[in-house]
Design a protein around this motif. Sequence first.
Motif, mmCIF file in Angstrom:
data_model
loop_
_atom_site.group_PDB
_atom_site.id
_atom_site.type_symbol
_atom_site.label_atom_id
_atom_site.label_comp_id
_atom_site.label_asym_id
_atom_site.label_seq_id
_atom_site.Cartn_x
_atom_site.Cartn_y
_atom_site.Cartn_z
ATOM 1 N N MET A 141 25.843 -15.558 3.806
ATOM 2 C CA MET A 141 24.368 -15.508 3.666
ATOM 3 C C MET A 141 24.170 -16.903 2.874
ATOM 4 O O MET A 141 24.254 -17.694 2.687
ATOM 5 N N SER A 142 22.592 -17.383 3.509
ATOM 6 C CA SER A 142 22.353 -18.305 3.151
ATOM 7 C C SER A 142 21.450 -18.857 1.898
ATOM 8 O O SER A 142 21.533 -17.530 1.360
ATOM 9 N N ASP A 143 21.048 -20.117 1.676
ATOM 10 C CA ASP A 143 20.984 -20.838 0.166
ATOM 11 C C ASP A 143 19.410 -20.383 0.372
ATOM 12 O O ASP A 143 18.548 -20.377 -0.453
ATOM 13 N N HIS A 144 19.130 -20.068 1.479
ATOM 14 C CA HIS A 144 17.180 -19.942 1.506
ATOM 15 C C HIS A 144 17.005 -18.557 1.003
ATOM 16 O O HIS A 144 17.583 -17.591 0.455
ATOM 17 N N ALA A 145 16.129 -19.189 -0.491
ATOM 18 C CA ALA A 145 15.424 -18.430 -0.642
ATOM 19 C C ALA A 145 13.935 -17.987 -0.434
ATOM 20 O O ALA A 145 12.969 -18.726 0.368
ATOM 21 N N ARG A 146 13.458 -16.568 -0.286
ATOM 22 C CA ARG A 146 12.952 -15.066 0.369
ATOM 23 C C ARG A 146 12.192 -15.726 -0.484
ATOM 24 O O ARG A 146 12.148 -14.653 -1.285
ATOM 25 N N HIS A 147 11.012 -15.768 -0.043
ATOM 26 C CA HIS A 147 9.724 -14.885 -1.244
ATOM 27 C C HIS A 147 9.292 -13.873 -0.837
ATOM 28 O O HIS A 147 8.132 -13.660 0.204
ATOM 29 N N THR A 148 9.942 -13.217 -0.318
ATOM 30 C CA THR A 148 8.796 -11.615 0.295
ATOM 31 C C THR A 148 8.156 -10.726 -1.484
ATOM 32 O O THR A 148 7.740 -9.801 -0.635
ATOM 33 N N GLY A 149 8.134 -11.297 -2.113
ATOM 34 C CA GLY A 149 7.145 -10.532 -3.121
ATOM 35 C C GLY A 149 6.392 -10.305 -3.114
ATOM 36 O O GLY A 149 6.029 -9.023 -3.154
ATOM 37 N N PRO A 150 5.511 -11.484 -2.496
ATOM 38 C CA PRO A 150 4.030 -11.030 -2.644
ATOM 39 C C PRO A 150 3.836 -10.236 -1.141
ATOM 40 O O PRO A 150 3.173 -8.781 -0.967
ATOM 41 N N MET A 151 4.437 -9.932 -0.319
ATOM 42 C CA MET A 151 4.526 -9.641 1.214
ATOM 43 C C MET A 151 4.865 -7.546 1.144
ATOM 44 O O MET A 151 3.915 -6.636 0.515
ATOM 45 N N LEU A 152 6.200 -7.481 -0.030
ATOM 46 C CA LEU A 152 6.060 -6.158 -0.529
ATOM 47 C C LEU A 152 5.281 -5.603 -1.535
ATOM 48 O O LEU A 152 5.210 -4.055 -1.354
ATOM 49 N N ALA A 153 4.752 -6.564 -2.298
ATOM 50 C CA ALA A 153 3.523 -6.316 -3.444
ATOM 51 C C ALA A 153 2.987 -6.046 -2.114
ATOM 52 O O ALA A 153 1.275 -4.902 -3.623
ATOM 53 N N SER A 154 1.954 -6.303 -1.450
ATOM 54 C CA SER A 154 0.864 -5.658 -0.217
ATOM 55 C C SER A 154 0.422 -4.349 -1.004
ATOM 56 O O SER A 154 1.362 -3.591 -0.449
ATOM 57 N N PRO A 155 -0.759 -4.142 -0.244
ATOM 58 C CA PRO A 155 -0.840 -2.878 0.067
ATOM 59 C C PRO A 155 -0.588 -2.416 1.835
ATOM 60 O O PRO A 155 -1.072 -3.565 2.748
ATOM 61 N N ARG A 156 -0.184 -0.949 2.120
ATOM 62 C CA ARG A 156 0.001 -0.722 2.783
ATOM 63 C C ARG A 156 -1.127 -0.070 3.667
ATOM 64 O O ARG A 156 -2.260 0.518 3.638
ATOM 65 N N CYS A 157 -0.384 -0.438 5.119
ATOM 66 C CA CYS A 157 -1.351 0.599 5.614
ATOM 67 C C CYS A 157 -1.581 2.235 5.869
ATOM 68 O O CYS A 157 -0.776 2.489 5.219
ATOM 69 N N GLY A 158 -3.067 2.368 5.708
ATOM 70 C CA GLY A 158 -3.394 3.686 5.687
ATOM 71 C C GLY A 158 -3.235 5.035 6.966
ATOM 72 O O GLY A 158 -3.329 6.098 7.075
ATOM 73 N N ALA A 159 -3.138 4.264 7.918
ATOM 74 C CA ALA A 159 -2.349 4.850 9.182
ATOM 75 C C ALA A 159 -1.591 5.462 9.518
ATOM 76 O O ALA A 159 -0.483 6.018 8.995
ATOM 77 N N ARG A 160 -1.544 6.724 10.104
ATOM 78 C CA ARG A 160 -1.052 7.535 10.943
ATOM 79 C C ARG A 160 0.023 6.673 11.582
ATOM 80 O O ARG A 160 -1.259 6.657 12.851
ATOM 81 N N ILE A 161 0.946 6.972 12.270
ATOM 82 C CA ILE A 161 1.651 6.448 13.696
ATOM 83 C C ILE A 161 1.786 8.018 13.871
ATOM 84 O O ILE A 161 1.671 9.476 13.435
ATOM 85 N N ARG A 162 2.764 8.089 15.662
ATOM 86 C CA ARG A 162 2.783 9.109 16.484
ATOM 87 C C ARG A 162 3.705 10.022 15.349
ATOM 88 O O ARG A 162 3.508 11.563 16.342
ATOM 89 N N SER A 163 4.703 9.866 15.496
ATOM 90 C CA SER A 163 6.195 10.562 14.203
ATOM 91 C C SER A 163 5.271 10.868 13.454
ATOM 92 O O SER A 163 5.968 12.162 12.444
ATOM 93 N N GLY A 164 4.270 11.030 13.219
ATOM 94 C CA GLY A 164 3.808 11.987 11.428
ATOM 95 C C GLY A 164 3.743 11.329 10.052
ATOM 96 O O GLY A 164 3.084 11.806 9.450
ATOM 97 N N GLY A 165 4.454 9.983 10.188
ATOM 98 C CA GLY A 165 3.975 9.429 8.958
ATOM 99 C C GLY A 165 3.674 7.887 8.913
ATOM 100 O O GLY A 165 2.296 8.155 9.916
ATOM 101 N N SER A 166 3.813 8.194 7.626
ATOM 102 C CA SER A 166 2.482 6.322 7.953
ATOM 103 C C SER A 166 2.588 5.307 8.211
ATOM 104 O O SER A 166 4.364 5.138 8.340
ATOM 105 N N CYS A 167 1.732 4.113 8.642
ATOM 106 C CA CYS A 167 2.064 3.190 8.952
ATOM 107 C C CYS A 167 2.877 2.093 8.063
ATOM 108 O O CYS A 167 2.403 2.033 6.807
ATOM 109 N N ARG A 168 4.033 0.729 8.189
ATOM 110 C CA ARG A 168 4.019 0.472 7.035
ATOM 111 C C ARG A 168 4.030 -0.370 6.774
ATOM 112 O O ARG A 168 4.870 -1.844 5.636
ATOM 113 N N SER A 169 3.008 -1.327 8.077
ATOM 114 C CA SER A 169 2.572 -2.924 8.057
ATOM 115 C C SER A 169 1.755 -3.043 6.408
ATOM 116 O O SER A 169 1.206 -2.201 6.226
ATOM 117 N N PRO A 170 1.661 -4.367 6.165
ATOM 118 C CA PRO A 170 0.379 -4.905 5.745
ATOM 119 C C PRO A 170 -0.518 -4.908 6.230
ATOM 120 O O PRO A 170 -1.390 -5.316 7.243
#
Length: 88
Positions: A1-30
Amino acid sequence: MSDHARHTGPMLASPRCGARIRSGGSCRSPAVRGRRRCRMHGGAPESGAPRGNQNARQHGLFTREAIAERRRIQAVLGEARKLLQEMK
């Protein structure tokens, strides 16, 4: 694994899209900032119908008058069903 620090906290904490996808689940994009949908489901700038669109809902099914009329009809039908139950 690299030493690169990933700053994914704000991305993961952002609100998710409320759309439904074809398989019936929710869209997981921010969701786009200030909107409830992601860029793929209508959150992009200039997406959707313009304000005051004259072509939207031409059939009038969702006007206040149509909704009120359907409610009145349902009330009358409910009273008729009650009357029929009392007559049995």
